[in-house]
Design an enzyme around this catalytic site. Structure first.
Site, mmCIF file in Angstrom:
data_model
loop_
_atom_site.group_PDB
_atom_site.id
_atom_site.type_symbol
_atom_site.label_atom_id
_atom_site.label_comp_id
_atom_site.label_asym_id
_atom_site.label_seq_id
_atom_site.Cartn_x
_atom_site.Cartn_y
_atom_site.Cartn_z
ATOM 1 N N ARG A 24 1.009 -1.096 -0.045
ATOM 2 C CA ARG A 24 -0.182 0.132 -0.059
ATOM 3 C C ARG A 24 0.779 1.243 -0.076
ATOM 4 O O ARG A 24 2.005 1.091 0.431
ATOM 5 C CB ARG A 24 -0.982 0.102 1.138
ATOM 6 C CG ARG A 24 -1.769 -1.207 1.355
ATOM 7 C CD ARG A 24 -3.196 -0.786 2.309
ATOM 8 N NE ARG A 24 -2.414 -0.347 3.667
ATOM 9 C CZ ARG A 24 -3.136 0.256 4.427
ATOM 10 N NH1 ARG A 24 -4.320 0.870 4.071
ATOM 11 N NH2 ARG A 24 -2.705 0.609 5.496
ATOM 12 N N ARG A 33 -1.173 0.045 14.612
ATOM 13 C CA ARG A 33 -0.050 -0.190 15.144
ATOM 14 C C ARG A 33 -0.310 -0.823 16.519
ATOM 15 O O ARG A 33 -1.162 -0.205 17.283
ATOM 16 C CB ARG A 33 1.114 0.857 15.284
ATOM 17 C CG ARG A 33 1.720 1.355 14.016
ATOM 18 C CD ARG A 33 2.778 0.302 13.417
ATOM 19 N NE ARG A 33 2.996 0.829 11.904
ATOM 20 C CZ ARG A 33 2.350 0.360 10.809
ATOM 21 N NH1 ARG A 33 1.553 -0.592 10.831
ATOM 22 N NH2 ARG A 33 3.019 0.711 9.496
ATOM 23 N N LYS A 71 4.625 -11.513 9.935
ATOM 24 C CA LYS A 71 3.836 -11.226 8.556
ATOM 25 C C LYS A 71 4.269 -12.247 7.602
ATOM 26 O O LYS A 71 5.250 -12.292 6.949
ATOM 27 C CB LYS A 71 4.250 -9.682 8.005
ATOM 28 C CG LYS A 71 3.255 -9.258 6.922
ATOM 29 C CD LYS A 71 3.255 -7.854 6.818
ATOM 30 C CE LYS A 71 2.717 -7.347 5.353
ATOM 31 N NZ LYS A 71 2.667 -5.880 5.262
#
Ligand code: ATP
Ligand code: BTN
Length: 272
Positions: free
Chosen positions: A63, A271, A132
């Site tokens: 993104r 976050r 991730k």
């Protein structure tokens, strides 16, 4: 690892679905970005679901201009194009529904601990450690009045040390790979076939009902459920609150000092 091979993907699709011929698959050795490749490709007006998978992306995108890094033979990077008929529901929540489909496909192949981070990240939790595993990039264009989306997915099947180092240097959260959470290293061709079937089912459901029908499945995999999180936005003050979940339209719900806040998908980052 097994090379990407259209005939293996098609054979797997054919053994799992009666309408496997809907997928039109292109395998590339290299390209800039599979999303860009599909966005640039001349539209077809048949019912085919156009898919491109690539071994070496030289300009993989996340993104807001961020990079997606991958390693030939060790990553799965692909995009699929889907045309929504006129009158389709709002596309807010689409990247979340895609996340649910990806998680379900991975779980069906034996993966454990797949979690989702609003709005577009696929994470894993392994004990106290996590990371991730992948990301989703949804881009939209309008063609002859219809809304067309290109959905790009990047997954770390196996992380070679060079990729771990590159991701660390890019400043994101730690990277994780699929081999750590599956009983055996998956074939990327079978992985792709499973993902495509789950995505086509999810997109068909989303076309009819929007995100609402996915909200509970998303919430069950919410990596930050009940955690205190911050919403970081370059152009506005940071918002802090307890992550309550997602609304029926895909907005993130935060319990803040000022009451329940809805965060809509946009130029914000979540976050811990
Ligand atoms: P946000 O919460 O805003 O989505 P993000 O750091 O997850 O933040 P994205 O744009 O979703 O940002 O993803 C791109 C980021 O993912 C890159 O900036 C990089 O830090 C990280 N990244 C790039 N390649 C990989 C990879 N193969 N595995 C894990 N993380 C990666
Ligand atoms: C993110 O985490 O921000 C999303 C990453 C999406 C990466 C995939 S890899 C295949 C497709 N092509 C791209 O350039 N990006 C997506």
């Amino acid at each position: 690892m097994e090379a990407l091979d259209a005939s293996i993907v098609h054979a797997a699709l054919g053994s799992m679905a009666t309408d496997a011929a809907r997928f039109r698959l292109t395998v590339l050795d290299h390209c800039d970005s599979t999303n860009t490749w599909l966005l640039d490709k001349t539209p077809s007006f048949d019912d085919a679901i156009e898919v491109v998978v690539c071994e070496r992306q030289t300009g993989g995108r996340g993104r807001r201009g961020r990079s997606w890094l991958s390693a030939p033979g060790d990553s799965l990077t692909f995009s699929l194009r889907w045309r929504f008929a006129a009158g389709a529901p709002s596309l807010s929540g689409l990247s979340l529904a895609v996340g649910v489909a990806v998680a379900q496909a991975l779980e069906r192949m034996g993966a454990a601990g797949v979690q989702l981070k609003w709005p577009n990240d696929i994470l894993v939790s392994v004990g106290k450690r996590g990371g991730k595993l992948g990301g989703i990039l949804v881009e939209t264009l309008v063609q002859d009045g219809a809304t067309v989306v290109v959905i790009g997915i990047g997954l770390n099947v196996h992380l070679p040390p060079s990729l771990v180092k590159a991701v660390n240097e890019s400043g994101g959260i730690e990277a994780a790979d699929l081999v750590a959470i599956m009983p055996a290293a998956p074939s990327r061709n079978l992985l792709l076939a499973n993902l495509l079937l789950e995505l086509a089912n999810a997109l068909t459901r989303f076309s009819a009902q929007g995100f609402a029908g996915f909200a509970e499945s998303w919430q069950r995999r919410n990596a930050y459920a009940d955690c205190t999180v911050r919403i970081v936005n370059q152009s506005a003050a940071t918002i802090e609150g307890r992550c309550v979940g997602v609304a029926a339209d895909g907005a993130l719900l935060l319990d803040t000092d000022a009451g329940l806040r809805r965060i809509v998908n946009g130029e914000v980052s979540l976050r811990l």
